[in-house]
Design a protein around this motif. Structure first.
Motif, short mmCIF file in Angstrom:
data_model
loop_
_atom_site.label_atom_id
_atom_site.label_comp_id
_atom_site.label_asym_id
_atom_site.label_seq_id
_atom_site.Cartn_x
_atom_site.Cartn_y
_atom_site.Cartn_z
N LEU A 55 -5.38 -11.45 -29.92
CA LEU A 55 -4.37 -10.94 -28.99
C LEU A 55 -2.96 -11.22 -29.50
O LEU A 55 -2.07 -10.38 -29.34
N GLN A 56 -2.77 -12.36 -30.15
CA GLN A 56 -1.46 -12.65 -30.75
C GLN A 56 -1.15 -11.66 -31.88
O GLN A 56 0.00 -11.24 -32.04
N ILE A 57 -2.16 -11.29 -32.63
CA ILE A 57 -1.96 -10.30 -33.71
C ILE A 57 -1.55 -8.96 -33.11
O ILE A 57 -0.65 -8.29 -33.63
N LEU A 58 -2.19 -8.55 -32.02
CA LEU A 58 -1.80 -7.30 -31.35
C LEU A 58 -0.33 -7.33 -30.96
O LEU A 58 0.39 -6.35 -31.14
N GLU A 59 0.11 -8.45 -30.43
CA GLU A 59 1.52 -8.58 -30.04
C GLU A 59 2.43 -8.46 -31.27
O GLU A 59 3.44 -7.75 -31.24
N LYS A 60 2.06 -9.12 -32.35
CA LYS A 60 2.85 -9.05 -33.58
C LYS A 60 2.89 -7.62 -34.13
O LYS A 60 3.92 -7.18 -34.67
N MET A 61 1.79 -6.90 -34.02
CA MET A 61 1.75 -5.51 -34.49
C MET A 61 2.75 -4.66 -33.71
O MET A 61 3.51 -3.87 -34.29
N ASN A 62 2.76 -4.82 -32.39
CA ASN A 62 3.70 -4.06 -31.57
C ASN A 62 5.14 -4.46 -31.86
O ASN A 62 6.02 -3.61 -31.96
N ASP A 63 5.39 -5.76 -32.01
CA ASP A 63 6.73 -6.23 -32.35
C ASP A 63 7.20 -5.64 -33.67
O ASP A 63 8.36 -5.25 -33.82
N LYS A 64 6.28 -5.55 -34.65
CA LYS A 64 6.63 -5.00 -35.96
C LYS A 64 7.04 -3.54 -35.85
O LYS A 64 7.99 -3.10 -36.51
N MET A 65 6.37 -2.78 -35.00
CA MET A 65 6.72 -1.37 -34.83
C MET A 65 8.14 -1.23 -34.29
O MET A 65 8.93 -0.42 -34.79
N ILE A 66 8.48 -2.03 -33.29
CA ILE A 66 9.83 -1.98 -32.72
C ILE A 66 10.85 -2.43 -33.76
O ILE A 66 11.92 -1.83 -33.90
N GLU A 67 10.52 -3.48 -34.51
CA GLU A 67 11.39 -3.97 -35.58
C GLU A 67 11.68 -2.86 -36.60
O GLU A 67 12.78 -2.77 -37.15
N LEU A 68 10.69 -2.00 -36.84
CA LEU A 68 10.85 -0.90 -37.81
C LEU A 68 11.57 0.31 -37.22
O LEU A 68 11.79 1.29 -37.91
N GLY A 69 11.91 0.24 -35.92
CA GLY A 69 12.74 1.28 -35.34
C GLY A 69 12.05 2.35 -34.51
O GLY A 69 12.67 3.36 -34.18
N VAL A 70 10.78 2.17 -34.18
CA VAL A 70 10.14 3.17 -33.34
C VAL A 70 10.66 3.07 -31.91
O VAL A 70 11.16 2.03 -31.48
N ILE A 71 10.56 4.18 -31.17
CA ILE A 71 11.03 4.22 -29.79
C ILE A 71 10.09 3.45 -28.89
O ILE A 71 10.50 2.66 -28.04
N ASN A 72 8.80 3.68 -29.07
CA ASN A 72 7.78 2.96 -28.32
C ASN A 72 6.46 3.04 -29.06
O ASN A 72 6.35 3.73 -30.07
N VAL A 73 5.47 2.32 -28.55
CA VAL A 73 4.17 2.23 -29.22
C VAL A 73 3.07 2.35 -28.17
O VAL A 73 3.11 1.66 -27.16
N ILE A 74 2.12 3.21 -28.43
CA ILE A 74 0.89 3.22 -27.64
C ILE A 74 -0.13 2.43 -28.46
O ILE A 74 -0.33 2.71 -29.64
N THR A 75 -0.74 1.44 -27.83
CA THR A 75 -1.74 0.62 -28.50
C THR A 75 -3.04 0.74 -27.72
O THR A 75 -3.13 0.27 -26.59
#
Length: 96
Positions: A55-75
């Motif tokens: 679950l921590q990895i899932l959170e890091k994956m989403n954080d990485k997407m935002i860090e890279l500049g995406v508007i939002n993420v569907i997981t």
């Protein structure tokens, strides 16, 4: 033995609708850096480990997407939690 399997599909929404594959690659790199066992499949990636770690990895994956500049993420996530232990091989051994 691991107590969970999590299959995840990351769908990033980019500002200019460019190719999302580099973003997906970055999400998989987060998994790889974590050191957990995982397998990449055409429509999702499956991880094996302790539920809290995954679950921590899932959170890091989403954080990485935002860090890279995406508007939002569907997981999209599927979780198999089995306290007595579970592995990917256990579920797929008859197909190997």
């Amino acid at each position: 033995m691991a107590n969970s399997l999590i299959s995840v599909q990351i769908i990033p929404k980019t500002k200019t609708y460019e190719d999302v594959i580099p973003f997906v690659d970055a999400a998989i790199a987060v998994i790889d850096a974590s050191g957990v066992k995982y397998e990449v499949h055409p429509l999702e990636t499956t991880m094996e480990g302790e539920l809290s770690t995954l679950l921590q990895i899932l959170e890091k994956m989403n954080d990485k997407m935002i860090e890279l500049g995406v508007i939002n993420v569907i997981t999209q996530v599927k979780i198999l939690y089995q306290p007595s232990g579970i592995t990917m091989d256990t579920l797929t051994e008859k197909y190997q």
